[in-house]
Design a protein around this motif. Structure first.
Motif, mmCIF file in Angstrom:
data_model
loop_
_atom_site.group_PDB
_atom_site.id
_atom_site.type_symbol
_atom_site.label_atom_id
_atom_site.label_comp_id
_atom_site.label_asym_id
_atom_site.label_seq_id
_atom_site.Cartn_x
_atom_site.Cartn_y
_atom_site.Cartn_z
ATOM 1 N N TYR A 142 0.835 -1.199 0.000
ATOM 2 C CA TYR A 142 0.000 0.000 0.000
ATOM 3 C C TYR A 142 0.871 1.251 0.000
ATOM 4 C CZ TYR A 142 -4.452 -2.425 0.869
ATOM 5 O OH TYR A 142 -5.570 -3.197 0.765
ATOM 6 N N LEU A 143 0.334 2.298 -0.571
ATOM 7 C CA LEU A 143 1.033 3.575 -0.691
ATOM 8 C C LEU A 143 0.619 4.511 0.441
ATOM 9 C CD1 LEU A 143 2.897 5.132 -2.759
ATOM 10 C CD2 LEU A 143 0.791 6.055 -3.723
ATOM 11 N N ASN A 144 1.587 4.964 1.219
ATOM 12 C CA ASN A 144 1.301 5.888 2.317
ATOM 13 C C ASN A 144 1.186 7.316 1.802
ATOM 14 O OD1 ASN A 144 0.797 6.272 5.074
ATOM 15 N ND2 ASN A 144 2.900 6.899 5.467
ATOM 16 N N GLN A 145 0.620 8.176 2.621
ATOM 17 C CA GLN A 145 0.505 9.590 2.251
ATOM 18 C C GLN A 145 1.886 10.225 2.075
ATOM 19 O OE1 GLN A 145 -1.225 11.936 5.394
ATOM 20 N NE2 GLN A 145 -0.115 10.847 6.998
ATOM 21 N N ARG A 146 1.939 11.320 1.316
ATOM 22 C CA ARG A 146 3.150 12.084 1.021
ATOM 23 C C ARG A 146 4.083 11.351 0.054
ATOM 24 N NH1 ARG A 146 6.513 13.714 5.384
ATOM 25 N NH2 ARG A 146 6.088 11.750 6.420
ATOM 26 N N ILE A 147 3.556 10.279 -0.562
ATOM 27 C CA ILE A 147 4.279 9.583 -1.625
ATOM 28 C C ILE A 147 3.381 9.534 -2.847
ATOM 29 C CG2 ILE A 147 5.446 7.475 -2.347
ATOM 30 C CD1 ILE A 147 5.850 6.747 0.526
ATOM 31 N N GLY A 148 3.965 9.715 -4.025
ATOM 32 C CA GLY A 148 3.206 9.612 -5.263
ATOM 33 C C GLY A 148 3.618 8.388 -6.049
ATOM 34 N N ASN A 149 2.671 7.791 -6.734
ATOM 35 C CA ASN A 149 2.939 6.657 -7.623
ATOM 36 C C ASN A 149 2.798 7.171 -9.057
ATOM 37 O OD1 ASN A 149 3.165 4.220 -8.944
ATOM 38 N ND2 ASN A 149 1.682 3.147 -7.648
ATOM 39 N N ILE A 150 3.914 7.248 -9.789
ATOM 40 C CA ILE A 150 3.915 7.823 -11.136
ATOM 41 C C ILE A 150 3.480 6.768 -12.146
ATOM 42 C CG2 ILE A 150 5.306 8.934 -12.916
ATOM 43 C CD1 ILE A 150 7.119 9.998 -10.728
ATOM 44 N N LYS A 151 2.299 6.948 -12.681
ATOM 45 C CA LYS A 151 1.718 5.988 -13.615
ATOM 46 C C LYS A 151 1.835 6.498 -15.055
ATOM 47 C CE LYS A 151 -0.338 3.139 -10.543
ATOM 48 N NZ LYS A 151 -0.215 1.676 -10.514
ATOM 49 N N ILE A 152 2.009 5.560 -15.984
ATOM 50 C CA ILE A 152 2.073 5.889 -17.410
ATOM 51 C C ILE A 152 0.659 5.832 -17.996
ATOM 52 C CG2 ILE A 152 2.970 5.152 -19.656
ATOM 53 C CD1 ILE A 152 5.384 3.989 -18.173
ATOM 54 N N LYS A 153 0.274 6.867 -18.709
ATOM 55 C CA LYS A 153 -1.065 6.889 -19.292
ATOM 56 C C LYS A 153 -1.209 5.911 -20.452
ATOM 57 C CE LYS A 153 -2.442 11.590 -18.021
ATOM 58 N NZ LYS A 153 -2.910 12.910 -18.501
ATOM 59 N N ASN A 154 -0.201 5.838 -21.296
ATOM 60 C CA ASN A 154 -0.277 4.961 -22.457
ATOM 61 C C ASN A 154 1.056 4.229 -22.625
ATOM 62 O OD1 ASN A 154 -0.266 3.837 -25.075
ATOM 63 N ND2 ASN A 154 -1.859 5.273 -25.712
ATOM 64 N N LYS A 155 1.069 2.947 -22.281
ATOM 65 C CA LYS A 155 2.319 2.191 -22.313
ATOM 66 C C LYS A 155 2.780 1.850 -23.728
ATOM 67 C CE LYS A 155 2.306 0.467 -17.646
ATOM 68 N NZ LYS A 155 2.687 -0.626 -16.737
ATOM 69 N N GLU A 156 1.969 2.205 -24.733
ATOM 70 C CA GLU A 156 2.413 2.037 -26.112
ATOM 71 C C GLU A 156 3.360 3.164 -26.515
ATOM 72 O OE1 GLU A 156 -0.928 1.759 -28.677
ATOM 73 O OE2 GLU A 156 -1.682 -0.110 -27.804
ATOM 74 N N LYS A 157 3.381 4.226 -25.720
ATOM 75 C CA LYS A 157 4.190 5.396 -26.056
ATOM 76 C C LYS A 157 5.388 5.593 -25.133
ATOM 77 C CE LYS A 157 1.942 6.754 -29.618
ATOM 78 N NZ LYS A 157 2.609 6.733 -30.938
ATOM 79 N N VAL A 158 5.339 5.035 -23.917
ATOM 80 C CA VAL A 158 6.415 5.257 -22.949
ATOM 81 C C VAL A 158 6.757 3.955 -22.229
ATOM 82 C CG1 VAL A 158 7.231 6.654 -21.024
ATOM 83 C CG2 VAL A 158 5.484 7.572 -22.542
ATOM 84 N N LEU A 159 8.041 3.652 -22.162
ATOM 85 C CA LEU A 159 8.509 2.479 -21.417
ATOM 86 C C LEU A 159 8.663 2.813 -19.938
ATOM 87 C CD1 LEU A 159 11.358 1.138 -23.737
ATOM 88 C CD2 LEU A 159 9.060 0.190 -23.481
ATOM 89 N N ASN A 160 8.395 1.832 -19.091
ATOM 90 C CA ASN A 160 8.612 2.008 -17.652
ATOM 91 C C ASN A 160 10.036 2.468 -17.355
ATOM 92 O OD1 ASN A 160 6.041 1.236 -16.999
ATOM 93 N ND2 ASN A 160 6.607 -0.682 -16.026
#
Length: 247
Positions: free
Chosen positions: A120-138
Protein backbone atom coordinates in the motif's frame (compact mmCIF):
# COMPACT_ATOMS: atom_id res chain seq x y z
CA UNK A 1 -30.76 20.69 -33.63
CA UNK A 2 -28.73 17.57 -32.92
CA UNK A 3 -25.48 17.96 -31.08
CA UNK A 4 -22.34 17.50 -33.12
CA UNK A 5 -20.77 14.13 -32.58
CA UNK A 6 -17.61 14.46 -30.50
CA UNK A 7 -14.54 13.57 -32.51
CA UNK A 8 -12.21 11.13 -30.77
CA UNK A 9 -8.59 12.13 -31.25
CA UNK A 10 -5.98 9.55 -32.08
CA UNK A 11 -3.03 9.00 -29.72
CA UNK A 12 -0.81 10.85 -32.19
CA UNK A 13 -3.17 13.83 -32.32
CA UNK A 14 -3.42 13.98 -28.54
CA UNK A 15 0.36 13.89 -28.26
CA UNK A 16 0.66 16.64 -30.86
CA UNK A 17 -1.59 18.86 -28.73
CA UNK A 18 0.63 18.16 -25.71
CA UNK A 19 3.87 19.37 -27.26
CA UNK A 20 6.02 21.96 -25.51
CA UNK A 21 6.25 25.19 -27.50
CA UNK A 22 9.56 25.84 -29.21
CA UNK A 23 10.25 28.84 -26.93
CA UNK A 24 9.91 26.68 -23.79
CA UNK A 25 12.01 23.72 -24.95
CA UNK A 26 15.05 23.38 -22.62
CA UNK A 27 17.46 22.18 -25.31
CA UNK A 28 17.57 20.80 -28.82
CA UNK A 29 16.68 17.15 -29.37
CA UNK A 30 16.81 14.86 -32.43
CA UNK A 31 14.24 15.57 -35.14
CA UNK A 32 12.31 12.35 -34.51
CA UNK A 33 11.85 13.19 -30.82
CA UNK A 34 9.38 15.65 -29.31
CA UNK A 35 9.12 17.71 -26.12
CA UNK A 36 5.99 17.05 -24.08
CA UNK A 37 4.78 17.68 -20.52
CA UNK A 38 4.73 15.25 -17.62
CA UNK A 39 0.93 15.61 -17.29
CA UNK A 40 0.34 14.47 -20.85
CA UNK A 41 2.07 11.10 -20.52
CA UNK A 42 2.00 10.45 -16.74
CA UNK A 43 -0.29 10.95 -13.77
CA UNK A 44 0.45 10.72 -10.04
CA UNK A 45 -1.61 8.60 -7.68
CA UNK A 46 -1.43 9.92 -4.12
CA UNK A 47 -1.09 7.72 -1.04
CA UNK A 48 -3.59 7.02 1.71
CA UNK A 49 -3.40 8.75 5.10
CA UNK A 50 -2.89 5.72 7.33
CA UNK A 51 -2.79 6.45 11.05
CA UNK A 52 -0.38 4.95 13.57
CA UNK A 53 -3.29 3.07 15.09
CA UNK A 54 -3.55 1.20 11.76
CA UNK A 55 0.00 -0.14 11.97
CA UNK A 56 0.31 -3.91 12.42
CA UNK A 57 3.10 -6.47 12.76
CA UNK A 58 1.77 -8.41 9.76
CA UNK A 59 -0.58 -7.88 6.86
CA UNK A 60 -0.02 -5.82 3.71
CA UNK A 61 3.31 -3.92 3.58
CA UNK A 62 2.96 -0.14 3.84
CA UNK A 63 5.52 1.86 1.88
CA UNK A 64 6.62 5.11 3.51
CA UNK A 65 9.19 7.67 2.37
CA UNK A 66 11.89 5.97 4.46
CA UNK A 67 11.43 2.81 2.38
CA UNK A 68 12.67 4.56 -0.78
CA UNK A 69 16.42 3.99 -0.87
CA UNK A 70 18.96 4.38 -3.68
CA UNK A 71 16.48 4.13 -6.52
CA UNK A 72 14.50 1.17 -5.19
CA UNK A 73 11.73 0.50 -2.67
CA UNK A 74 13.03 -1.57 0.26
CA UNK A 75 10.38 -3.08 2.56
CA UNK A 76 12.73 -5.11 4.77
CA UNK A 77 11.93 -2.89 7.75
CA UNK A 78 8.45 -1.72 6.79
CA UNK A 79 5.28 -1.73 8.85
CA UNK A 80 2.05 -3.48 7.88
CA UNK A 81 -1.64 -2.64 7.69
CA UNK A 82 -4.89 -4.49 7.16
CA UNK A 83 -6.61 -4.65 3.79
CA UNK A 84 -8.52 -1.50 2.87
CA UNK A 85 -12.25 -1.82 2.27
CA UNK A 86 -12.77 1.23 0.02
CA UNK A 87 -10.87 2.50 -3.04
CA UNK A 88 -8.17 -0.07 -2.44
CA UNK A 89 -6.98 -0.09 -6.08
CA UNK A 90 -5.93 3.58 -5.84
CA UNK A 91 -3.39 2.82 -3.13
CA UNK A 92 -2.06 -0.53 -4.33
CA UNK A 93 1.60 -0.63 -5.41
CA UNK A 94 2.49 -3.27 -7.98
CA UNK A 95 5.72 -4.58 -9.43
CA UNK A 96 7.32 -1.98 -11.72
CA UNK A 97 5.64 1.07 -10.15
CA UNK A 98 7.75 4.20 -9.64
CA UNK A 99 7.28 6.01 -6.32
CA UNK A 100 8.34 9.57 -5.50
CA UNK A 101 8.61 11.45 -2.19
CA UNK A 102 6.37 14.53 -2.14
CA UNK A 103 7.53 16.07 1.14
CA UNK A 104 10.43 16.25 3.56
CA UNK A 105 14.13 16.87 3.11
CA UNK A 106 14.28 14.14 0.47
CA UNK A 107 11.44 15.50 -1.65
CA UNK A 108 11.90 14.25 -5.20
CA UNK A 109 13.75 11.04 -4.32
CA UNK A 110 12.26 8.14 -6.19
CA UNK A 111 12.48 4.38 -6.39
CA UNK A 112 11.09 1.42 -8.30
CA UNK A 113 9.03 -1.29 -6.61
CA UNK A 114 10.47 -4.62 -7.81
CA UNK A 115 8.59 -7.09 -5.60
CA UNK A 116 5.85 -9.48 -6.70
CA UNK A 117 3.67 -8.98 -3.62
CA UNK A 118 1.45 -5.91 -3.53
CA UNK A 119 1.94 -3.10 -1.02
CA UNK A 120 0.00 0.00 0.00
CA UNK A 121 1.03 3.57 -0.69
CA UNK A 122 1.30 5.89 2.32
CA UNK A 123 0.51 9.59 2.25
CA UNK A 124 3.15 12.08 1.02
CA UNK A 125 4.28 9.58 -1.63
CA UNK A 126 3.21 9.61 -5.26
CA UNK A 127 2.94 6.66 -7.62
CA UNK A 128 3.91 7.82 -11.14
CA UNK A 129 1.72 5.99 -13.62
CA UNK A 130 2.07 5.89 -17.41
CA UNK A 131 -1.06 6.89 -19.29
CA UNK A 132 -0.28 4.96 -22.46
CA UNK A 133 2.32 2.19 -22.31
CA UNK A 134 2.41 2.04 -26.11
CA UNK A 135 4.19 5.40 -26.06
CA UNK A 136 6.41 5.26 -22.95
CA UNK A 137 8.51 2.48 -21.42
CA UNK A 138 8.61 2.01 -17.65
CA UNK A 139 12.41 2.06 -17.68
CA UNK A 140 12.58 5.25 -19.75
CA UNK A 141 10.26 6.92 -17.23
CA UNK A 142 12.35 5.65 -14.32
CA UNK A 143 15.66 6.95 -15.63
CA UNK A 144 14.30 10.35 -16.64
CA UNK A 145 12.59 10.96 -13.29
CA UNK A 146 15.81 9.91 -11.54
CA UNK A 147 17.60 12.56 -13.61
CA UNK A 148 15.06 15.20 -12.48
CA UNK A 149 15.38 14.33 -8.77
CA UNK A 150 17.25 17.50 -7.82
CA UNK A 151 15.10 19.72 -10.06
CA UNK A 152 11.96 18.46 -8.33
CA UNK A 153 13.47 19.21 -4.92
CA UNK A 154 14.29 22.74 -6.13
CA UNK A 155 10.65 23.20 -7.15
CA UNK A 156 9.45 22.25 -3.67
CA UNK A 157 8.24 24.86 -1.20
CA UNK A 158 8.00 25.05 2.56
CA UNK A 159 11.45 25.86 3.92
CA UNK A 160 12.58 23.39 6.59
CA UNK A 161 9.90 20.89 5.54
CA UNK A 162 9.76 21.02 1.72
CA UNK A 163 6.62 19.88 -0.06
CA UNK A 164 5.71 19.59 -3.69
CA UNK A 165 2.30 19.32 -5.29
CA UNK A 166 1.73 16.87 -8.13
CA UNK A 167 0.32 19.88 -10.00
CA UNK A 168 3.81 21.41 -10.04
CA UNK A 169 5.41 18.22 -11.31
CA UNK A 170 2.83 18.04 -14.10
CA UNK A 171 4.56 20.85 -15.97
CA UNK A 172 8.02 19.33 -16.06
CA UNK A 173 8.98 18.99 -19.71
CA UNK A 174 10.13 15.60 -20.98
CA UNK A 175 11.96 14.70 -24.21
CA UNK A 176 10.11 11.79 -25.81
CA UNK A 177 11.76 9.56 -28.45
CA UNK A 178 9.92 6.85 -30.40
CA UNK A 179 9.30 3.71 -28.34
CA UNK A 180 11.99 1.66 -30.14
CA UNK A 181 14.58 4.35 -29.52
CA UNK A 182 13.54 4.52 -25.87
CA UNK A 183 14.42 0.82 -25.63
CA UNK A 184 17.81 1.42 -27.23
CA UNK A 185 18.45 4.28 -24.79
CA UNK A 186 17.47 2.10 -21.82
CA UNK A 187 19.72 -0.73 -23.03
CA UNK A 188 22.63 1.67 -23.44
CA UNK A 189 22.12 3.23 -19.99
CA UNK A 190 22.02 -0.18 -18.34
CA UNK A 191 25.15 -1.30 -20.19
CA UNK A 192 27.07 1.80 -19.11
CA UNK A 193 25.76 1.58 -15.54
CA UNK A 194 26.94 -2.03 -15.34
CA UNK A 195 30.43 -0.88 -16.36
CA UNK A 196 30.32 1.86 -13.72
CA UNK A 197 29.28 -0.64 -11.07
CA UNK A 198 32.17 -2.90 -12.08
CA UNK A 199 34.59 0.04 -11.97
CA UNK A 200 33.28 1.00 -8.53
CA UNK A 201 33.77 -2.56 -7.30
CA UNK A 202 37.36 -2.60 -8.58
CA UNK A 203 38.07 0.77 -6.97
CA UNK A 204 36.62 -0.36 -3.63
CA UNK A 205 38.71 -3.53 -3.75
CA UNK A 206 41.80 -1.46 -4.58
CA UNK A 207 41.09 0.94 -1.71
CA UNK A 208 40.67 -1.98 0.68
CA UNK A 209 44.01 -3.40 -0.46
CA UNK A 210 45.51 0.09 -0.18
CA UNK A 211 44.49 0.34 3.48
CA UNK A 212 45.88 -3.13 4.18
CA UNK A 213 49.18 -2.20 2.53
CA UNK A 214 49.39 1.00 4.61
CA UNK A 215 48.96 -0.95 7.82
CA UNK A 216 51.52 -3.54 6.69
CA UNK A 217 54.06 -0.78 6.01
CA UNK A 218 53.45 0.78 9.41
CA UNK A 219 53.87 -2.61 11.07
CA UNK A 220 57.20 -3.16 9.30
CA UNK A 221 58.31 0.36 10.18
CA UNK A 222 57.88 -0.21 13.91
CA UNK A 223 59.31 -3.73 13.98
CA UNK A 224 62.56 -2.66 12.32
CA UNK A 225 61.92 -4.42 8.99
CA UNK A 226 62.06 -1.21 6.96
CA UNK A 227 65.59 -0.36 8.15
CA UNK A 228 67.27 -3.78 8.01
CA UNK A 229 69.39 -2.80 5.01
CA UNK A 230 70.33 0.56 6.57
CA UNK A 231 71.52 -1.14 9.76
CA UNK A 232 73.68 -3.57 7.81
CA UNK A 233 75.20 -0.78 5.69
CA UNK A 234 76.02 1.20 8.82
CA UNK A 235 77.29 -1.73 10.88
CA UNK A 236 74.68 -1.23 13.54
CA UNK A 237 74.84 -3.79 16.33
CA UNK A 238 71.16 -4.56 16.81
CA UNK A 239 71.68 -6.11 20.24
CA UNK A 240 73.08 -2.86 21.61
CA UNK A 241 71.04 -0.52 19.48
CA UNK A 242 67.47 -1.45 20.47
CA UNK A 243 66.22 -0.99 24.00
CA UNK A 244 62.71 -1.47 25.34
CA UNK A 245 61.41 1.49 27.31
CA UNK A 246 58.03 2.47 28.74
CA UNK A 247 56.18 5.25 27.05
Amino acid sequence: MAKKKQIELTIEEKLQNALVSKEEQPYKIPNNWCWTYFKDIFYIENGYAFKKIDYKKEGIPLVRISNIENGIVNINECIYVNKLEKNEEKYVIEKGDLLIALSGATTGKNGVYYLDEIAYLNQRIGNIKIKNKEKVLNEYRNYYIALKNEDILNLAYGGAQPNISPKVIEFISIPLPPIKEQQRIVNRIESLFAKLDRAKELIENTLAQFEQNKMAILHKAFTGELTVKWRKENNINEKNFFNKVKL
